[in-house]
Design an enzyme around this catalytic site. Sequence first.
Site, short mmCIF file in Angstrom:
data_model
loop_
_atom_site.label_atom_id
_atom_site.label_comp_id
_atom_site.label_asym_id
_atom_site.label_seq_id
_atom_site.Cartn_x
_atom_site.Cartn_y
_atom_site.Cartn_z
N SER A 149 0.85 -1.19 0.00
CA SER A 149 0.00 0.00 0.00
C SER A 149 0.88 1.24 0.00
O SER A 149 1.79 1.35 0.82
CB SER A 149 -0.91 0.03 1.22
OG SER A 149 -1.62 1.27 1.25
N VAL B 58 7.22 2.43 4.34
CA VAL B 58 8.22 1.78 3.48
C VAL B 58 7.82 1.92 2.01
O VAL B 58 8.66 2.22 1.16
CB VAL B 58 8.41 0.30 3.86
CG1 VAL B 58 9.35 -0.39 2.88
CG2 VAL B 58 8.96 0.18 5.27
N CYS B 59 6.56 1.74 1.70
CA CYS B 59 6.10 1.89 0.31
C CYS B 59 6.28 3.32 -0.17
O CYS B 59 6.72 3.56 -1.29
CB CYS B 59 4.63 1.47 0.19
SG CYS B 59 4.32 -0.25 0.63
N ASP B 60 5.95 4.27 0.70
CA ASP B 60 6.13 5.69 0.38
C ASP B 60 7.60 5.97 0.04
O ASP B 60 7.90 6.58 -0.99
CB ASP B 60 5.68 6.52 1.59
CG ASP B 60 5.85 8.01 1.38
OD1 ASP B 60 4.85 8.68 1.08
OD2 ASP B 60 6.99 8.51 1.53
N VAL C 226 8.61 4.23 -3.43
CA VAL C 226 8.09 4.89 -4.63
C VAL C 226 8.77 6.25 -4.84
O VAL C 226 9.14 6.60 -5.96
CB VAL C 226 6.56 5.01 -4.59
CG1 VAL C 226 6.03 5.79 -5.79
CG2 VAL C 226 5.92 3.63 -4.54
#
Length: 163
Positions: free
Chosen positions: A52, A57-59, A62
Site C-alpha cells: 500500500s 516503506v512503500c512511500d 516509490v
Amino acid sequence: MQVKMGGAPMNLVGTLPAVGGASPKFTVVAGDLSAIASSDIKGKRVFITVPSIDTPVCDTEVRRFNKEAAALGDVSINVISMDLPFAQARWCGAAGIDAVKLYSDYKDKSFGEAFGVLINELGLLARAIFIVDEKDTVRYVQLVEEVTSEPNYDEVLSALKSL
C-alpha cells in the site's frame, strides 16, 4: 512460496516468473478507471509491487524510484498496488510523484496472480520488483522476503543499467 509480514509467514498465490522467460500477461486499472493490459505498456519496463502506498516503506520506495527515474532514460517505471486508483492519485499529488505510473490491481488481482506476488492471507501484493525488456522477456526478479523491508535499490538500478 512465502514471504513474511512483520515476521509472520504469508503464502503467495501463483508463481514468480522466471528470469529469461516471457513476461506474464495481466490487466490492471489506471487512475481514470480504465483497464490497462500488459500489452499497453511498451518498451523497457520496471514493475514494482507494493502492499500500500500509504505505508512508510512503500512511500519511501516509490519516492526513491521516482527520483531515480530521470537518470534511467527510456524506462517505464510502473508501481502496482491494491490501493484504489483514487487513493493512488491523492497520494501522488501530495507526494509530487510525476515520473512513475501507478496502477491498481484491486479489481481482478490479475497482476498479483500472474506474477506470483498476491498474498493469500491479506489480499495485498508482496514487495517485489520485476524488470522486463522490450521483447517482453523477464530480465530481473527481486522478491523482498520481509514485506516491511525496503528492496535492494542498488541491485535493481545495476540490473537496469546493464540492459
